[in-house]
Design an enzyme around this catalytic site. Structure first.
Site, PDB file in Angstrom:
ATOM      1  N   LYS A   1      72.765  35.274  71.666  1.00  0.00           N
ATOM      2  CA  LYS A   1      71.644  36.188  71.449  1.00  0.00           C
ATOM      3  C   LYS A   1      70.409  35.330  71.260  1.00  0.00           C
ATOM      4  CE  LYS A   1      69.669  39.234  67.896  1.00  0.00           C
ATOM      5  NZ  LYS A   1      69.811  39.717  66.499  1.00  0.00           N
TER       6      LYS A   1
ATOM      7  N   SER B   1      66.247  35.547  70.520  1.00  0.00           N
ATOM      8  CA  SER B   1      65.186  36.454  70.083  1.00  0.00           C
ATOM      9  C   SER B   1      63.784  35.942  70.362  1.00  0.00           C
ATOM     10  CB  SER B   1      65.325  36.710  68.569  1.00  0.00           C
ATOM     11  OG  SER B   1      66.536  37.329  68.293  1.00  0.00           O
TER      12      SER B   1
ATOM     13  N   GLY C   1      67.282  39.724  72.186  1.00  0.00           N
ATOM     14  CA  GLY C   1      67.284  39.837  70.738  1.00  0.00           C
ATOM     15  C   GLY C   1      66.327  40.859  70.187  1.00  0.00           C
TER      16      GLY C   1
END
Lengths: 288, 288, 288, 288
Positions: free
Chosen positions: C105, C107, C131
């Protein structure tokens, strides 16, 4: 503008002209024009647009090429808050050896780097200048020759006095009266004779045997620290907090001509002007 | 670890324990544990994960809540290079008034801010400490009480000596000789028992008339500047350039125990180890 | 907390547990505890304190060591806004080959990097997740498998719907209707039992010839874009502008339990709460 | 240079001229000169030197004043990697309403902001353009009209093809053959007739009933994604990694004239040139 300033500045005062474009050739041309307009030395700001690739190699090339060609002594100028570009310590170690590069002004406020610039240029005819009154005392304490300070535009006597308190407190010999002006730090080596300026700043009667005594030196150190502390809030206000518009507003208040900032820099909002004024009042530089 | 250290550190030496978690409650709990383990005071690092909202309001709340509960005096610690979080000058102006907050350590190297922290906390029982030997002399020159320096782990005598050169050069009274204790700067005010410890640090018999003379003070100032310059390259190497692994490697070289850095911090690559060694050799702290 | 959540989350839904400490050993221990508490997979956030030296070499070591030991599949998590640490494209090219690292993930919102992560992990059992709902559509468009979104805590149906509009508009085969489960995107490859869970998520009976028609696909693409635009302002408000406290406040408004943020995160000021509410009203997610 | 380019560019092709100085007045003057030299529209980069105070208020003033005076339509240009200055979403919401501001180019790669610019300018004659081929597909997917890409200097057909794959995959009507060039996105509203360019890019025979079929659209989407992935590594190399010098080197390789970069930008080191070449070979755009 340099030509107009030259007409106003006596020949025995140094006229530093700011130069520096994004391109090396354009910078060279600008240096020639500044020389023709009567400047004594050139403060050449680093380029900054292509900051991702303006590394040591590029900056050493740039400043070397400019200094090779420049008819006047060159002072390097780095101001990462504006350009996003810094000179490394090792780049300065190289550039300080150039015969036509006589010093540098650094406005980062990273005092460790400033001290390192002094350390690596020891023995060269090269002066390291601080770039703000916010760290003038600290810059002097780590071996800088002086500073070029925005605050000098509105509180010139105080900035000069701080410099002099420091030098007097550290002078091994009898402390002379304050007969050199705040720009003396830019004496640029042998060729220049920057002296006999601003006699009036401190009464000449203040220099006598007592001044060289330990008590006087300690007192000078104490006053330097106190004055530095007093200058911090006004300095932060007219640089970081309110920028050029704040600087010019404060110059107006101090009896100088500040005038409007060049657009797109905006005039202060009323609330900001009041906040700025409060800082100067609280610091004792303005009456309520 | 604090308990084990306490067992090794004599009672008359201050034991500062690092504390500080992301949450306020977790930090309070950690402070209690540190106190039970025998620390004398707590250095509480700011949280940093939610840096976007860790503004003055949040930080003042956090440090106030922690200091309200802490059984030991609290020293604020800000290290933006690690946490991304800074205390503003006005936040320090508020926090320095708390009866259980006795000082702060700031590792930014922004000497203007450091000087401002000193200026706004004047009159409070609050000591501002620099956070690196890279700007120790500058920090002292703007009024800091001392410093907590990574370099003190490998060159403790030199760091201490720099501190003492400075204090001797600025002391109005007779100056004692160097006593080589890098932690002495952290005297935490009248209320704190550590203030008594400090007295023993400086044998009163060691000062004499000659040392207080002007010549000696000037010499001390000169030596302080020279030593600061000499410490710059090693200090930058074991902090910014090579980090904790570099610091520990250099401790090994200096005859202390550095050992491996805690993973995921990596041991130095061979080329980096050689580069680090070269810096120490060139600086005169290691033989080739 | 993971154990309590596990008790509430049906066995056929994935439970991702956030793990990750500054040290590698501490992270390993935390992963074990999360596994014992009943998590299905671990989202391991990068360390961040010593960001200056947390380069590719250190991060590859760290995540490899953690994944080697972890009893559960590991999802890498990078969030530079909080940790100041990023994984490079080439580091992901290495890590994605690890048999126990099943995805990541990210971000940052740097969509070029996100696309590059997808490109270099092609052919591996490795899913790249966005994210934030702020760039959900863009992330899907460059090949991400899904996203883990803070906004899913308050507008789960809308976030899910956006995902499904996208997949329906791009599906070559017959498209099922929206099944409103924002976590479905995290199917962790063949080896993982969670892959069976997903099948149930999309009832096969819901698709018919009409839905696969060109017109419907174009309409889905149009709706995806519109919904993404509608989610932008609320998403920015509960992430960048007002942080966790804003997120929790909005959850309360939406009928979920947000509650107070953990200190030192501050509750919203009244003016901020009103500004946040205005954004939700203007976006149509709240009535005035 | 604009005049020389105008002489080479057919009248039916748009000529965008880059303008933008630090000062508002200087920028106005430059816009006039560009218009006299034959440009069709002006891309005005934001100032950046006094970045600390170049907030929304200053930037809205600046761009409004320039657009008020400009004889040609103005396209705002923000490139924080070079200028350190960003336009906020709310500033764009204001500026997009100006009758002489017809669009913007944003090079941040912050796709959430780019999408937000599209969302807040909906309904205005205002086109949002991505600023790099690295996020071209993502930009188009969130509603951008097109992009101005450095990579277009060396891989123009591929960049154009990616744009066309996207538009064909999303077109509700029968997809026309590729008879509009990659600059069509800058059609600047009613007044312009940018069309009938680069017919040769795609064979005209490729447009038939089949192309509008679902299968063809899905195929276009698939090819768009694949091409975007293929362009990532070369794009990163000639922008972030090797900068202008890398871009020019790659142009030389591709059969265009790149030539040397303007000093102080340095020519590539041999090792860098080899690394760059490897990226192009590995990506299939150059033979070994």
């Amino acid at each position: 503008m340099v030509a107009k300033t030259r007409a106003l500045v006596p020949k025995d005062k140094l006229l530093l002209a700011g130069s520096g474009c994004e391109g090396t050739l354009a910078t060279m041309r600008m240096c020639d024009e500044m020389a023709n307009a009567g400047a004594d030395a050139l403060m050449v700001v680093s380029p900054g647009y292509y900051k991702a690739v303006l590394n040591d190699r590029a900056l050493i090339y740039h400043f070397t090429a400019v200094a090779d060609q420049s008819p006047l002594p060159v002072i390097l100028y780095t101001v990462p808050a504006c350009t996003g570009v810094e000179l490394s310590v090792s780049a300065v170690a190289t550039l300080c050896q150039h015969p036509n590069i006589v010093g540098m002004k650094d406005s980062t406020g990273d005092i460790t780097k400033l001290a390192s610039f002094v350390a690596v240029s020891k023995g060269e005819q090269f002066q390291v200048l601080g770039g703000s009154a916010g760290f003038l005392l600290a810059a002097l304490s780590v071996g800088c020759s002086g500073a070029v300070c925005a605050l000098g535009n509105l509180l010139p006597h105080q900035v000069c006095q701080l410099y002099q308190y420091f030098t007097r407190s550290n002078s091994p010999s009898e402390t002379p009266p304050c007969n050199e002006d705040s720009k003396q730090q830019v004496s640029l080596g042998d060729k220049f004779t920057a002296s006999q300026k601003e006699h009036e700043l401190l009464p000449s009667g203040s220099s006598n045997g007592k001044q060289t005594s330990l008590e006087n030196k300690i007192e000078c150190a104490r006053k330097a620290l106190q004055l530095q502390h007093e200058l911090l809030a006004p300095n932060t206000a007219v640089t970081k907090t309110f920028g050029i518009a704040g600087l010019k507003q404060a110059m107006d208040w101090m009896g100088y001509y500040g005038g409007p900032a060049r657009k797109p820099l905006m005039p202060l909002l009323d609330a900001d002007r009041q906040a700025l004024r409060n800082i100067f009042v609280k610091s004792g530089f303005l009456k309520d």
